[in-house]
Scaffold this motif. Structure first.
Motif, PDB file in Angstrom:
ATOM      1  N   LEU A   1      12.666  14.606   5.541  1.00  0.00           N
ATOM      2  CA  LEU A   1      12.135  14.018   4.857  1.00  0.00           C
ATOM      3  C   LEU A   1      11.227  12.802   5.266  1.00  0.00           C
ATOM      4  CD1 LEU A   1      15.125  13.555   2.069  1.00  0.00           C
ATOM      5  CD2 LEU A   1      12.573  14.857   1.775  1.00  0.00           C
ATOM      6  N   THR A   2      10.451  12.802   4.630  1.00  0.00           N
ATOM      7  CA  THR A   2       9.643  11.851   5.580  1.00  0.00           C
ATOM      8  C   THR A   2       8.615  11.288   4.804  1.00  0.00           C
ATOM      9  OG1 THR A   2       8.913  13.019   7.858  1.00  0.00           O
ATOM     10  CG2 THR A   2       7.428  11.878   7.088  1.00  0.00           C
ATOM     11  N   PRO A   3       9.370  10.180   4.128  1.00  0.00           N
ATOM     12  CA  PRO A   3       9.038   8.950   3.483  1.00  0.00           C
ATOM     13  C   PRO A   3       7.802   8.516   4.378  1.00  0.00           C
ATOM     14  CG  PRO A   3      10.472   7.980   4.216  1.00  0.00           C
ATOM     15  CD  PRO A   3      10.603   9.240   4.654  1.00  0.00           C
ATOM     16  N   LEU A   4       6.605   8.170   2.955  1.00  0.00           N
ATOM     17  CA  LEU A   4       5.408   7.532   4.220  1.00  0.00           C
ATOM     18  C   LEU A   4       5.163   6.516   2.534  1.00  0.00           C
ATOM     19  CD1 LEU A   4       2.852   8.868   6.536  1.00  0.00           C
ATOM     20  CD2 LEU A   4       1.869   8.186   4.589  1.00  0.00           C
ATOM     21  N   ILE A   5       4.102   5.289   3.767  1.00  0.00           N
ATOM     22  CA  ILE A   5       3.278   4.691   3.057  1.00  0.00           C
ATOM     23  C   ILE A   5       1.801   4.115   3.912  1.00  0.00           C
ATOM     24  CG2 ILE A   5       4.624   2.462   3.795  1.00  0.00           C
ATOM     25  CD1 ILE A   5       3.881   0.764   1.061  1.00  0.00           C
ATOM     26  N   GLY A   6       1.138   4.319   2.950  1.00  0.00           N
ATOM     27  CA  GLY A   6      -0.095   3.152   4.144  1.00  0.00           C
ATOM     28  C   GLY A   6      -1.131   2.916   2.642  1.00  0.00           C
ATOM     29  N   PHE A   7      -1.684   2.097   3.351  1.00  0.00           N
ATOM     30  CA  PHE A   7      -2.665   0.847   2.531  1.00  0.00           C
ATOM     31  C   PHE A   7      -3.940   0.952   3.405  1.00  0.00           C
ATOM     32  CE2 PHE A   7       0.031  -1.266   5.142  1.00  0.00           C
ATOM     33  CZ  PHE A   7      -0.797  -2.406   5.434  1.00  0.00           C
ATOM     34  N   THR A   8      -5.135  -0.274   2.587  1.00  0.00           N
ATOM     35  CA  THR A   8      -6.213  -0.365   2.894  1.00  0.00           C
ATOM     36  C   THR A   8      -6.439  -2.025   2.848  1.00  0.00           C
ATOM     37  OG1 THR A   8      -8.391  -0.424   3.422  1.00  0.00           O
ATOM     38  CG2 THR A   8      -7.638   0.581   1.285  1.00  0.00           C
ATOM     39  N   PRO A   9      -6.431  -2.770   4.241  1.00  0.00           N
ATOM     40  CA  PRO A   9      -6.299  -4.176   3.449  1.00  0.00           C
ATOM     41  C   PRO A   9      -8.082  -4.876   3.179  1.00  0.00           C
ATOM     42  CG  PRO A   9      -6.452  -4.029   5.839  1.00  0.00           C
ATOM     43  CD  PRO A   9      -6.378  -2.518   5.391  1.00  0.00           C
ATOM     44  N   HIS A  10      -8.390  -3.911   3.256  1.00  0.00           N
ATOM     45  CA  HIS A  10     -10.232  -4.694   2.608  1.00  0.00           C
ATOM     46  C   HIS A  10     -10.741  -3.184   1.586  1.00  0.00           C
ATOM     47  CE1 HIS A  10     -12.783  -2.491   5.684  1.00  0.00           C
ATOM     48  NE2 HIS A  10     -11.448  -2.440   6.429  1.00  0.00           N
ATOM     49  N   ARG A  11     -11.974  -3.046   1.541  1.00  0.00           N
ATOM     50  CA  ARG A  11     -12.800  -2.484  -0.014  1.00  0.00           C
ATOM     51  C   ARG A  11     -13.060  -1.426   1.925  1.00  0.00           C
ATOM     52  NH1 ARG A  11     -15.616  -5.610  -2.289  1.00  0.00           N
ATOM     53  NH2 ARG A  11     -15.623  -5.400  -4.372  1.00  0.00           N
ATOM     54  N   SER A  12     -13.195   0.226   1.096  1.00  0.00           N
ATOM     55  CA  SER A  12     -13.561   1.013   1.776  1.00  0.00           C
ATOM     56  C   SER A  12     -12.911   1.764   1.566  1.00  0.00           C
ATOM     57  CB  SER A  12     -12.070   0.837   2.910  1.00  0.00           C
ATOM     58  OG  SER A  12     -10.791   1.410   2.703  1.00  0.00           O
TER      59      SER A  12
ATOM     60  N   ILE B   1      -4.030   1.912   7.584  1.00  0.00           N
ATOM     61  CA  ILE B   1      -2.451   1.544   7.614  1.00  0.00           C
ATOM     62  C   ILE B   1      -1.679   1.918   7.181  1.00  0.00           C
ATOM     63  CG2 ILE B   1      -0.794  -0.912   8.648  1.00  0.00           C
ATOM     64  CD1 ILE B   1      -3.156  -2.535   8.269  1.00  0.00           C
ATOM     65  N   SER B   2      -0.728   2.951   8.140  1.00  0.00           N
ATOM     66  CA  SER B   2       0.341   3.483   7.489  1.00  0.00           C
ATOM     67  C   SER B   2       1.432   2.990   8.153  1.00  0.00           C
ATOM     68  CB  SER B   2      -0.109   5.243   7.607  1.00  0.00           C
ATOM     69  OG  SER B   2      -0.080   5.610   9.003  1.00  0.00           O
ATOM     70  N   ALA B   3       2.933   3.887   7.720  1.00  0.00           N
ATOM     71  CA  ALA B   3       4.378   4.106   8.472  1.00  0.00           C
ATOM     72  C   ALA B   3       4.990   4.875   8.032  1.00  0.00           C
ATOM     73  CB  ALA B   3       5.005   2.568   8.233  1.00  0.00           C
ATOM     74  N   GLY B   4       5.454   5.814   8.732  1.00  0.00           N
ATOM     75  CA  GLY B   4       6.450   7.081   8.210  1.00  0.00           C
ATOM     76  C   GLY B   4       7.429   6.579   8.880  1.00  0.00           C
ATOM     77  N   TYR B   5       8.566   7.383   8.198  1.00  0.00           N
ATOM     78  CA  TYR B   5       9.571   7.305   8.994  1.00  0.00           C
ATOM     79  C   TYR B   5      10.278   8.456   8.941  1.00  0.00           C
ATOM     80  CZ  TYR B   5      14.519   5.911  10.390  1.00  0.00           C
ATOM     81  OH  TYR B   5      15.401   5.284  10.956  1.00  0.00           O
TER      82      TYR B   5
ATOM     83  N   ALA C   1      -5.888  -2.038  -1.108  1.00  0.00           N
ATOM     84  CA  ALA C   1      -5.490  -1.325  -1.839  1.00  0.00           C
ATOM     85  C   ALA C   1      -4.130   0.221  -1.449  1.00  0.00           C
ATOM     86  CB  ALA C   1      -6.629   0.056  -2.704  1.00  0.00           C
ATOM     87  N   LEU C   2      -3.556  -0.040  -2.015  1.00  0.00           N
ATOM     88  CA  LEU C   2      -2.331   0.637  -2.280  1.00  0.00           C
ATOM     89  C   LEU C   2      -2.541   2.062  -1.920  1.00  0.00           C
ATOM     90  CD1 LEU C   2       0.971   0.995  -0.548  1.00  0.00           C
ATOM     91  CD2 LEU C   2       1.831   1.256  -3.190  1.00  0.00           C
ATOM     92  N   SER C   3      -2.954   3.034  -0.449  1.00  0.00           N
ATOM     93  CA  SER C   3      -3.807   4.361  -1.189  1.00  0.00           C
ATOM     94  C   SER C   3      -3.012   5.818  -0.676  1.00  0.00           C
ATOM     95  CB  SER C   3      -4.724   4.410   0.552  1.00  0.00           C
ATOM     96  OG  SER C   3      -5.706   3.147   0.854  1.00  0.00           O
ATOM     97  N   GLU C   4      -1.928   5.105  -0.192  1.00  0.00           N
ATOM     98  CA  GLU C   4      -0.743   6.316  -0.390  1.00  0.00           C
ATOM     99  C   GLU C   4       0.507   6.202  -0.590  1.00  0.00           C
ATOM    100  OE1 GLU C   4       0.156  10.472   2.067  1.00  0.00           O
ATOM    101  OE2 GLU C   4      -1.629   9.180   2.523  1.00  0.00           O
ATOM    102  N   VAL C   5       1.626   6.403  -0.870  1.00  0.00           N
ATOM    103  CA  VAL C   5       2.880   6.496  -1.650  1.00  0.00           C
ATOM    104  C   VAL C   5       3.398   7.729  -1.291  1.00  0.00           C
ATOM    105  CG1 VAL C   5       5.052   5.402  -1.804  1.00  0.00           C
ATOM    106  CG2 VAL C   5       3.326   4.530  -1.965  1.00  0.00           C
ATOM    107  N   SER C   6       3.962   8.746  -0.828  1.00  0.00           N
ATOM    108  CA  SER C   6       4.150  10.354  -0.408  1.00  0.00           C
ATOM    109  C   SER C   6       5.959  10.771   0.312  1.00  0.00           C
ATOM    110  CB  SER C   6       3.190  10.431   0.618  1.00  0.00           C
ATOM    111  OG  SER C   6       3.083  10.484   1.799  1.00  0.00           O
ATOM    112  N   LEU C   7       6.213  11.278  -0.145  1.00  0.00           N
ATOM    113  CA  LEU C   7       7.315  11.931   0.598  1.00  0.00           C
ATOM    114  C   LEU C   7       7.152  13.424   0.531  1.00  0.00           C
ATOM    115  CD1 LEU C   7      10.625  12.004   0.551  1.00  0.00           C
ATOM    116  CD2 LEU C   7      10.857  12.407  -1.378  1.00  0.00           C
ATOM    117  N   THR C   8       7.465  13.642   2.028  1.00  0.00           N
ATOM    118  CA  THR C   8       7.502  15.396   2.255  1.00  0.00           C
ATOM    119  C   THR C   8       8.992  15.763   2.822  1.00  0.00           C
ATOM    120  OG1 THR C   8       4.658  14.859   3.204  1.00  0.00           O
ATOM    121  CG2 THR C   8       6.708  16.736   3.918  1.00  0.00           C
TER     122      THR C   8
END
Length: 221
Positions: free
Chosen positions: A158-169, A144-148, A178-185
């Motif tokens: 500039l695009t900040p983005l956060i992505g996570f998975t709600p279960h073991r995957s 699941i991700s959200a970017g702006y 887990a919080l899989s990714e926090v990025s800034l492009t």
């Protein structure tokens, strides 16, 4: 990958192609172990439907290789896609669909220019994505991700983005969630001639699930 903010149905078949060159291939917070890579794409679009072939081949390593096929439909800001991921590597047989292909369904929505937020939910539903403790059952790995998108002077986005998975995957590194990714492009187009520009980007990535950080440079042709 993000969807365009406005998608217009095309009455005629459109063909597009190109390639990215990246200093490192990081996908949803996980280093794909391929180092610098060339990533070509070939896409056909018609009346909101699209069929895209996308690949990644390492420049510095012999084996890393990926080939994905995506069937998608876009209307307004809504995007629906089904992807066949294959990243078994150079020399591996392509036809082992049950144990080397990963099938994913994704729904995304871009809220438009006034609120350039993109939300996306993607879930593996078939293929080789199996539970670690029960290989006969699907794991349904979900991302699941959200970017702006933030427009800045001089054509920089500039695009900040956060992505996570709600279960073991696939994206949790063995954790239950887990919080899989926090990025800034940061991206922009560099003008070469009056009629030709080259898009470039730099992406800073933190991957809490893997306790890793990355700084990636890419250029598109």
């Amino acid at each position: 990958m993000t969807l365009p903010s406005v998608v217009k149905a095309q009455d005629k078949l459109e063909v597009s192609f190109g390639a990215d060159v990246v200093s490192r291939y990081v996908w949803r917070g996980e280093d794909q172990g391929s180092g610098a890579s060339v990533q070509p794409e070939l896409s056909f679009a018609w009346k909101g439907f699209s069929l895209t072939a996308w690949g990644s081949t390492s420049i510095s390593e012999l084996e890393p290789k990926e080939f994905d096929i995506t069937l998608g439909y876009e209307i307004g800001g809504l995007g629906i896609a089904v992807t066949d991921y294959w990243w078994a590597g150079e020399g591996s047989p392509y036809g082992h669909y049950s144990d080397s292909h990963f099938y994913e369904a994704e729904v995304s929505y871009h809220f438009g220019e006034k609120c350039p937020l993109t939300l996306s939910v993607a879930t593996m539903f078939a293929g080789a994505d199996k539970k670690a403790n029960d290989p006969d059952k699907q794991n349904f790995s979900t991302y699941i991700s959200a970017g702006y998108d933030i427009s800045l002077p001089a054509g920089v986005t500039l695009t900040p983005l956060i992505g996570f998975t709600p279960h073991r995957s696939l994206y949790s590194n063995g954790k239950k969630g887990a919080l899989s990714e926090v990025s800034l492009t940061a991206s922009k187009e560099i003008k070469i001639t009056n009629n030709y520009s080259i898009p470039v980007f730099v992406q800073a990535i933190a991957a809490p699930a893997y306790d890793q950080t990355y700084l990636v440079f890419g250029v598109s042709f």
